[in-house]
Design a protein around this motif. Structure first.
Motif, PDB file in Angstrom:
ATOM      1  N   ALA A  47       0.830  -1.203   0.000  1.00 23.84           N
ATOM      2  CA  ALA A  47       0.000   0.000   0.000  1.00 23.84           C
ATOM      3  C   ALA A  47       0.865   1.254   0.000  1.00 23.84           C
ATOM      4  O   ALA A  47       0.585   2.221  -0.731  1.00 23.84           O
ATOM      5  N   ALA A  48       1.940   1.241   0.799  1.00 22.62           N
ATOM      6  CA  ALA A  48       2.819   2.406   0.892  1.00 22.62           C
ATOM      7  C   ALA A  48       3.517   2.679  -0.442  1.00 22.62           C
ATOM      8  O   ALA A  48       3.657   3.841  -0.867  1.00 22.62           O
ATOM      9  N   ARG A  49       3.958   1.622  -1.108  1.00 23.31           N
ATOM     10  CA  ARG A  49       4.645   1.803  -2.394  1.00 23.31           C
ATOM     11  C   ARG A  49       3.714   2.373  -3.459  1.00 23.31           C
ATOM     12  O   ARG A  49       4.120   3.212  -4.272  1.00 23.31           O
ATOM     13  N   ILE A  50       2.477   1.916  -3.450  1.00 24.14           N
ATOM     14  CA  ILE A  50       1.516   2.436  -4.432  1.00 24.14           C
ATOM     15  C   ILE A  50       1.239   3.913  -4.160  1.00 24.14           C
ATOM     16  O   ILE A  50       1.185   4.737  -5.096  1.00 24.14           O
ATOM     17  N   ARG A  51       1.089   4.273  -2.892  1.00 25.59           N
ATOM     18  CA  ARG A  51       0.854   5.682  -2.558  1.00 25.59           C
ATOM     19  C   ARG A  51       2.059   6.535  -2.949  1.00 25.59           C
ATOM     20  O   ARG A  51       1.906   7.687  -3.393  1.00 25.59           O
ATOM     21  N   GLU A  52       3.261   5.965  -2.778  1.00 28.41           N
ATOM     22  CA  GLU A  52       4.468   6.691  -3.191  1.00 28.41           C
ATOM     23  C   GLU A  52       4.479   6.901  -4.699  1.00 28.41           C
ATOM     24  O   GLU A  52       4.842   7.986  -5.182  1.00 28.41           O
ATOM     25  N   ARG A  53       4.064   5.887  -5.448  1.00 30.10           N
ATOM     26  CA  ARG A  53       3.975   6.022  -6.908  1.00 30.10           C
ATOM     27  C   ARG A  53       2.965   7.086  -7.294  1.00 30.10           C
ATOM     28  O   ARG A  53       3.211   7.901  -8.194  1.00 30.10           O
ATOM     29  N   MET A  54       1.840   7.110  -6.591  1.00 32.59           N
ATOM     30  CA  MET A  54       0.810   8.105  -6.891  1.00 32.59           C
ATOM     31  C   MET A  54       1.318   9.523  -6.613  1.00 32.59           C
ATOM     32  O   MET A  54       1.078  10.450  -7.398  1.00 32.59           O
ATOM     33  N   THR A  55       2.044   9.676  -5.504  1.00 31.16           N
ATOM     34  CA  THR A  55       2.584  10.991  -5.149  1.00 31.16           C
ATOM     35  C   THR A  55       3.611  11.443  -6.170  1.00 31.16           C
ATOM     36  O   THR A  55       3.612  12.603  -6.618  1.00 31.16           O
ATOM     37  N   THR A  56       4.506  10.517  -6.565  1.00 33.99           N
ATOM     38  CA  THR A  56       5.528  10.849  -7.558  1.00 33.99           C
ATOM     39  C   THR A  56       4.900  11.248  -8.878  1.00 33.99           C
ATOM     40  O   THR A  56       5.308  12.231  -9.522  1.00 33.99           O
ATOM     41  N   SER A  57       3.880  10.509  -9.289  1.00 31.05           N
ATOM     42  CA  SER A  57       3.194  10.808 -10.545  1.00 31.05           C
ATOM     43  C   SER A  57       2.492  12.157 -10.481  1.00 31.05           C
ATOM     44  O   SER A  57       2.526  12.948 -11.441  1.00 31.05           O
ATOM     45  N   SER A  58       1.887  12.457  -9.334  1.00 29.51           N
ATOM     46  CA  SER A  58       1.198  13.734  -9.171  1.00 29.51           C
ATOM     47  C   SER A  58       2.181  14.897  -9.215  1.00 29.51           C
ATOM     48  O   SER A  58       1.919  15.932  -9.843  1.00 29.51           O
ATOM     49  N   ASN A  59       3.345  14.724  -8.592  1.00 28.34           N
ATOM     50  CA  ASN A  59       4.355  15.795  -8.594  1.00 28.34           C
ATOM     51  C   ASN A  59       4.879  16.059 -10.006  1.00 28.34           C
ATOM     52  O   ASN A  59       5.087  17.216 -10.391  1.00 28.34           O
ATOM     53  N   ARG A  60       5.075  14.980 -10.752  1.00 26.34           N
ATOM     54  CA  ARG A  60       5.539  15.151 -12.147  1.00 26.34           C
ATOM     55  C   ARG A  60       4.501  15.907 -12.963  1.00 26.34           C
ATOM     56  O   ARG A  60       4.832  16.772 -13.787  1.00 26.34           O
ATOM     57  N   THR A  61       3.243  15.572 -12.756  1.00 24.04           N
ATOM     58  CA  THR A  61       2.166  16.230 -13.495  1.00 24.04           C
ATOM     59  C   THR A  61       2.119  17.716 -13.155  1.00 24.04           C
ATOM     60  O   THR A  61       1.993  18.574 -14.036  1.00 24.04           O
ATOM     61  N   ASN A  62       2.287  18.039 -11.872  1.00 19.06           N
ATOM     62  CA  ASN A  62       2.230  19.432 -11.445  1.00 19.06           C
ATOM     63  C   ASN A  62       3.395  20.235 -12.033  1.00 19.06           C
ATOM     64  O   ASN A  62       3.237  21.395 -12.464  1.00 19.06           O
ATOM     65  N   ARG A  63       4.600  19.614 -12.061  1.00 21.98           N
ATOM     66  CA  ARG A  63       5.759  20.311 -12.640  1.00 21.98           C
ATOM     67  C   ARG A  63       5.580  20.551 -14.121  1.00 21.98           C
ATOM     68  O   ARG A  63       5.947  21.572 -14.667  1.00 21.98           O
ATOM     69  N   SER A  64       4.944  19.573 -14.790  1.00 18.01           N
ATOM     70  CA  SER A  64       4.718  19.704 -16.231  1.00 18.01           C
ATOM     71  C   SER A  64       3.752  20.833 -16.537  1.00 18.01           C
ATOM     72  O   SER A  64       3.951  21.608 -17.473  1.00 18.01           O
ATOM     73  N   VAL A  65       2.729  20.942 -15.715  1.00 15.63           N
ATOM     74  CA  VAL A  65       1.704  21.995 -15.923  1.00 15.63           C
ATOM     75  C   VAL A  65       2.292  23.382 -15.671  1.00 15.63           C
ATOM     76  O   VAL A  65       2.042  24.348 -16.394  1.00 15.63           O
ATOM     77  N   SER A  66       3.159  23.479 -14.614  1.00 16.99           N
ATOM     78  CA  SER A  66       3.730  24.768 -14.265  1.00 16.99           C
ATOM     79  C   SER A  66       4.812  25.170 -15.267  1.00 16.99           C
ATOM     80  O   SER A  66       5.069  26.353 -15.476  1.00 16.99           O
TER      81      SER A  66
END
Length: 393
Positions: A374-393
């Protein structure tokens, strides 16, 4: 004398004493006393006799006679022995099989049958069995005593049920390794004995299943004790010699064309073992074997495992559809759902389900594995979200 050899001789020696007039409980006690004498007198001293069975019979019979309270009772037994020719099969194949039947008698609980089998057939001491099952020695001694009283009046040559014996040995195998006794290895040793004396294809199927599972043992846990799922195991650690043996035993059993559930389970294990990489697993054929197994057992646990296999063979959507037909109260249902949702890319749902499954995990290593998942999946989700935010900015 090799202690393993002495333990292997235990059922045959008990059979000799029973044929000489001892009841089962007294014979089993006498053999245990003889084993204790060997351990205290000769252990570590090397070979002390060229006839270990004869030595064990002699000492055990003496222990039995010494245990009798009345000299008259002793003389009566010896007179009966002198007046009766000893059977040709004393301590042989038939006695070993009868001892298996007696120790797995239907009047016994599963726990009692396991304990009695390990003592009377396996030759383990009460202390070893207690340590293996993590209970006080006194508790295990009481359990064994109750078991022996329960079968006291059962005829030694009464017909038994191989299915019950197989279930008892399977219970032993699933305990794995605890204390100073390797119960998985002990179960395999006893099942080899049973397969030799019974000539039964389903017993051979059980032996094949044990051997195939045991072949993956080194890869199943990490150095820190964590559970390593099949898909992530280092397959170079698998014992290919054991795998070849298990497959050979299974093929011989299947050739007799009398399929049973242990043969079907072994066939599934063999297909997993046959894949050099997880991507090469023949999931379609595994689903077919699960269909056979489900038809034989009707087990909801089998139905659950089949749903996971369907998810691998036909995709996660098909697997989730199959899982929807399984009662949610079946153990590991939530973990299976988490795995299928993860394969489907529904990471948020998968993380939530893994966390829920961890709360109901039956063991600490499994709980740790599910929590980490569960922790690894949440870490993947967080990493993916951060990449998306950097791309948008």
């Amino acid at each position: 004398m090799d202690p393993h050899l002495l333990r292997e001789l235990t059922p045959a020696v008990i059979g000799v004493l029973v044929h000489r007039g001892a009841d089962f409980a007294a014979a089993e006690d006498a053999v245990q006393e003889a084993l204790v004498q060997w351990a205290s007198t000769w252990a570590g001293a090397g070979d002390v006799t060229t006839d270990p069975k004869g030595w064990l019979v002699t000492v055990a019979w003496r222990k039995f006679l010494d245990a009798q309270r009345s000299e008259k009772a002793r003389r009566d037994r010896e007179e009966r022995l002198a007046a009766r020719p000893e059977p040709d099969n004393v301590g042989g194949v038939d006695d070993t099989l009868q001892l298996f039947f007696l120790c797995a008698h239907p009047v016994l609980t599963s726990a009692s049958a396991v304990a009695l089998t390990l003592r009377a057939v396996g030759g383990l001491t009460t202390r070893q069995i207690a340590q293996a099952y993590l209970v006080p020695e006194k508790t295990m001694a009481q359990r064994i005593s109750r078991a022996k009283r329960a079968v006291r009046d059962v005829r030694f040559d009464a017909p038994g049920d191989l299915r019950t014996v197989r279930r008892v040995l399977y219970l032993v195998f699933n305990e794995g390794y605890t204390g100073d006794v390797d119960l998985a290895a002990e179960a395999i040793r006893l099942t080899r004995q049973l397969a030799t004396v019974s000539d039964d294809e389903e017993t051979a199927g059980l032996l094949a299943l044990m051997v195939l599972h045991h072949a993956r043992r080194s890869a199943r846990t990490g150095s820190d004790g964590r559970v390593i799922p099949l898909a992530e195991q280092d397959r170079s650690l698998w014992d290919t010699t054991l795998i070849a043996e298990g497959v050979g035993i299974l093929q011989t059993a299947l050739a007799r064309d009398r399929l049973g559930e242990f043969q079907a389970q072994a066939a599934i294990a063999a297909l997993h073992a046959d894949a050099a990489r997880v991507e090469e697993t023949d999931w379609v054929q595994i689903v077919e074997w699960y269909d056979e197994l489900l038809a034989l057992t009707g087990s909801p646990v089998v139905q659950l495992n089949r749903a996971v296999a369907v998810g691998e063979a036909d995709g996660p959507a098909a697997g989730l559809a199959a899982l929807a037909e399984v009662d949610p109260v079946v153990p590991r249902h939530t973990a299976a759902a988490a795995h299928l949702h993860e394969k489907a890319g529904d990471l948020e749902q998968a993380a939530e389900l893994y966390a829920r499954a961890a709360h109901s995990a039956p063991s600490l290593p499994e709980r740790h594995h599910l929590t980490l998942r569960a922790a690894r999946i949440r870490e993947r989700m967080t990493t993916s979200s951060n990449r998306t935010n950097r791309s948008v900015s």
